[in-house]
Design a protein around this motif. Structure first.
Motif, PDB file in Angstrom:
ATOM      1  N   ILE A  70       1.149  -1.399   0.491  1.00 35.28           N
ATOM      2  CA  ILE A  70       0.154  -0.062  -0.334  1.00 35.28           C
ATOM      3  C   ILE A  70       1.277   0.905  -0.259  1.00 35.28           C
ATOM      4  CG2 ILE A  70      -2.161   1.035   1.030  1.00 35.28           C
ATOM      5  CD1 ILE A  70      -2.244  -1.272   2.594  1.00 35.28           C
ATOM      6  N   ALA A  71       1.013   1.752  -1.086  1.00 35.28           N
ATOM      7  CA  ALA A  71       1.226   3.129  -1.172  1.00 35.28           C
ATOM      8  C   ALA A  71       1.140   4.682  -0.309  1.00 35.28           C
ATOM      9  CB  ALA A  71       1.332   3.594  -2.359  1.00 35.28           C
ATOM     10  N   VAL A  72       1.467   5.056   0.597  1.00 33.90           N
ATOM     11  CA  VAL A  72       0.941   5.529   1.360  1.00 33.90           C
ATOM     12  C   VAL A  72       1.806   7.756   1.285  1.00 33.90           C
ATOM     13  CG1 VAL A  72       1.344   6.538   4.047  1.00 33.90           C
ATOM     14  CG2 VAL A  72       0.979   4.378   3.305  1.00 33.90           C
ATOM     15  N   GLU A  73       0.893   8.322   0.826  1.00 34.35           N
ATOM     16  CA  GLU A  73       1.294   9.590   0.695  1.00 34.35           C
ATOM     17  C   GLU A  73       0.853  10.765   1.700  1.00 34.35           C
ATOM     18  OE1 GLU A  73      -0.375  10.037  -3.719  1.00 34.35           O
ATOM     19  OE2 GLU A  73       1.265   8.292  -4.180  1.00 34.35           O
ATOM     20  N   PRO A  74       1.908  11.709   1.667  1.00 33.73           N
ATOM     21  CA  PRO A  74       1.277  12.724   2.517  1.00 33.73           C
ATOM     22  C   PRO A  74       0.082  13.682   1.307  1.00 33.73           C
ATOM     23  CG  PRO A  74       3.661  13.366   1.434  1.00 33.73           C
ATOM     24  CD  PRO A  74       2.714  11.883   0.923  1.00 33.73           C
ATOM     25  N   ALA A  75      -0.733  14.351   2.275  1.00 36.54           N
ATOM     26  CA  ALA A  75      -1.798  15.265   1.902  1.00 36.54           C
ATOM     27  C   ALA A  75      -1.250  16.229   1.806  1.00 36.54           C
ATOM     28  CB  ALA A  75      -2.977  15.295   2.486  1.00 36.54           C
ATOM     29  N   GLY A  76      -0.845  17.164   0.040  1.00 31.47           N
ATOM     30  CA  GLY A  76      -0.797  18.383  -0.092  1.00 31.47           C
ATOM     31  C   GLY A  76      -1.153  19.536   0.774  1.00 31.47           C
ATOM     32  N   PRO A  77      -0.506  20.648   0.798  1.00 30.76           N
ATOM     33  CA  PRO A  77      -1.337  21.821   1.015  1.00 30.76           C
ATOM     34  C   PRO A  77      -2.299  21.989   1.180  1.00 30.76           C
ATOM     35  CG  PRO A  77       0.626  22.327  -0.475  1.00 30.76           C
ATOM     36  CD  PRO A  77       0.306  20.794  -0.585  1.00 30.76           C
ATOM     37  N   GLY A  78      -3.187  22.688   2.069  1.00 31.51           N
ATOM     38  CA  GLY A  78      -4.914  23.323   2.164  1.00 31.51           C
ATOM     39  C   GLY A  78      -5.626  21.890   2.255  1.00 31.51           C
ATOM     40  N   SER A  79      -5.355  20.860   2.251  1.00 30.44           N
ATOM     41  CA  SER A  79      -5.809  19.770   2.748  1.00 30.44           C
ATOM     42  C   SER A  79      -6.805  19.574   4.647  1.00 30.44           C
ATOM     43  CB  SER A  79      -4.610  17.883   2.747  1.00 30.44           C
ATOM     44  OG  SER A  79      -4.100  18.193   4.012  1.00 30.44           O
ATOM     45  N   GLU A  80      -7.391  18.795   4.002  1.00 33.64           N
ATOM     46  CA  GLU A  80      -8.245  18.831   5.918  1.00 33.64           C
ATOM     47  C   GLU A  80      -7.615  17.794   6.750  1.00 33.64           C
ATOM     48  OE1 GLU A  80     -12.624  18.375   7.573  1.00 33.64           O
ATOM     49  OE2 GLU A  80     -12.448  17.798   5.041  1.00 33.64           O
ATOM     50  N   ALA A  81      -7.772  18.356   7.947  1.00 31.10           N
ATOM     51  CA  ALA A  81      -7.129  17.329   8.475  1.00 31.10           C
ATOM     52  C   ALA A  81      -7.944  16.374   9.725  1.00 31.10           C
ATOM     53  CB  ALA A  81      -6.154  18.617   9.959  1.00 31.10           C
ATOM     54  N   HIS A  82      -7.547  15.318   9.522  1.00 38.60           N
ATOM     55  CA  HIS A  82      -8.451  14.487  10.682  1.00 38.60           C
ATOM     56  C   HIS A  82      -9.266  13.516   9.035  1.00 38.60           C
ATOM     57  CE1 HIS A  82      -7.689  16.824  14.042  1.00 38.60           C
ATOM     58  NE2 HIS A  82      -8.855  17.853  13.338  1.00 38.60           N
ATOM     59  N   VAL A  83      -8.512  13.848   7.855  1.00 42.15           N
ATOM     60  CA  VAL A  83      -8.978  12.759   7.135  1.00 42.15           C
ATOM     61  C   VAL A  83      -7.875  11.577   5.951  1.00 42.15           C
ATOM     62  CG1 VAL A  83     -10.005  13.278   4.413  1.00 42.15           C
ATOM     63  CG2 VAL A  83     -10.922  14.800   6.503  1.00 42.15           C
ATOM     64  N   ILE A  84      -8.396  10.761   5.578  1.00 38.62           N
ATOM     65  CA  ILE A  84      -7.626   9.596   5.353  1.00 38.62           C
ATOM     66  C   ILE A  84      -8.568   9.344   3.549  1.00 38.62           C
ATOM     67  CG2 ILE A  84      -9.429   7.717   5.849  1.00 38.62           C
ATOM     68  CD1 ILE A  84      -5.924   6.319   6.181  1.00 38.62           C
ATOM     69  N   THR A  85      -7.994   9.135   2.857  1.00 38.03           N
ATOM     70  CA  THR A  85      -8.140   8.957   1.741  1.00 38.03           C
ATOM     71  C   THR A  85      -7.724   7.748   0.842  1.00 38.03           C
ATOM     72  OG1 THR A  85      -8.470  11.710   0.368  1.00 38.03           O
ATOM     73  CG2 THR A  85      -8.152  10.499  -0.622  1.00 38.03           C
ATOM     74  N   LEU A  86      -7.811   6.682   0.458  1.00 47.27           N
ATOM     75  CA  LEU A  86      -7.670   5.462   0.914  1.00 47.27           C
ATOM     76  C   LEU A  86      -8.807   5.500  -1.550  1.00 47.27           C
ATOM     77  CD1 LEU A  86      -9.163   4.889   3.398  1.00 47.27           C
ATOM     78  CD2 LEU A  86      -7.761   3.317   3.057  1.00 47.27           C
ATOM     79  N   ASP A  87      -7.671   5.228  -2.326  1.00 51.62           N
ATOM     80  CA  ASP A  87      -7.894   5.023  -4.151  1.00 51.62           C
ATOM     81  C   ASP A  87      -7.503   3.550  -4.064  1.00 51.62           C
ATOM     82  OD1 ASP A  87      -7.999   5.357  -6.762  1.00 51.62           O
ATOM     83  OD2 ASP A  87      -6.818   7.046  -6.331  1.00 51.62           O
ATOM     84  N   CYS A  88      -8.740   2.911  -4.260  1.00 52.58           N
ATOM     85  CA  CYS A  88      -8.852   1.647  -4.899  1.00 52.58           C
ATOM     86  C   CYS A  88      -8.446   1.542  -5.798  1.00 52.58           C
ATOM     87  CB  CYS A  88      -9.534   0.539  -3.776  1.00 52.58           C
ATOM     88  SG  CYS A  88      -8.838   1.223  -2.134  1.00 52.58           S
ATOM     89  N   GLY A  89      -8.160   2.050  -7.381  1.00 55.67           N
ATOM     90  CA  GLY A  89      -8.050   1.945  -8.088  1.00 55.67           C
ATOM     91  C   GLY A  89      -9.970   1.619  -9.039  1.00 55.67           C
ATOM     92  N   SER A  90     -10.418   0.269  -9.621  1.00 50.66           N
ATOM     93  CA  SER A  90     -11.686   0.199 -10.029  1.00 50.66           C
ATOM     94  C   SER A  90     -11.992   0.090  -9.018  1.00 50.66           C
ATOM     95  CB  SER A  90     -11.824  -1.011 -11.039  1.00 50.66           C
ATOM     96  OG  SER A  90     -10.978  -1.879 -10.707  1.00 50.66           O
TER      97      SER A  90
END
Length: 144
Positions: A70-90
């Motif tokens: 699983i690739a873990v990436e830092p959120a960019g500037p201006g992103s909301e705190a207390h959130v995780i985004t999971l992108d599982c392709g299709s």
């Protein structure tokens, strides 16, 4: 690990969140494999997770899970705190409120329910602030 403490909207979300996740600890490398596995992506699906660096300062760049990395990436500037985004392709993409591991069970249950309400207009930061003051009801419609 036991199954993740997770709620997801049952329909298309109209709010900023698709549900909530209440990890048992703040070690992403321990919690993430179970969370991703519960979303049932195919083993060949590329999974990317985005987290706020201030929330997970020691987050690894990759997390090993059964049959996948699983690739873990830092959120960019201006992103909301207390959130995780999971992108599982299709399989899908989810934006989840992260309920702090130390949150009392009753408060966590209200946060999980509110975040899974597809009509919830509240951001993660706003829901946590309402929960802290005791003003978050069982659903987003009861907040404030």
């Amino acid at each position: 690990m036991p199954p993740p403490r997770l709620t997801l909207t049952t329909d298309v979300s109209h709010g900023p969140l698709d549900g909530a996740w209440w990890p048992r600890c703040d070690a992403l490398e321990l919690e993430l494999p179970c969370l991703v596995g519960s979303l049932e992506p195919d083993p060949d699906t590329t999974v990317r997770v985005t987290v706020e660096p201030s929330e997970w300062p020691d987050a690894p760049r990759t997390v090993m899970a059964p049959g996948r990395v699983i690739a873990v990436e830092p959120a960019g500037p201006g992103s909301e705190a207390h959130v995780i985004t999971l992108d599982c392709g299709s399989v899908g993409r989810w934006v989840l409120l992260i309920v702090p591991p130390e949150e009392p069970a009753g408060t966590a249950a209200r946060l999980l329910a509110a975040a899974a309400d597809p009509e919830n207009p509240l951001t993660a930061t706003r829901m946590l602030a309402l929960a802290e003051t005791g003003r978050l009801g069982g659903t987003a419609g009861q907040a404030d």
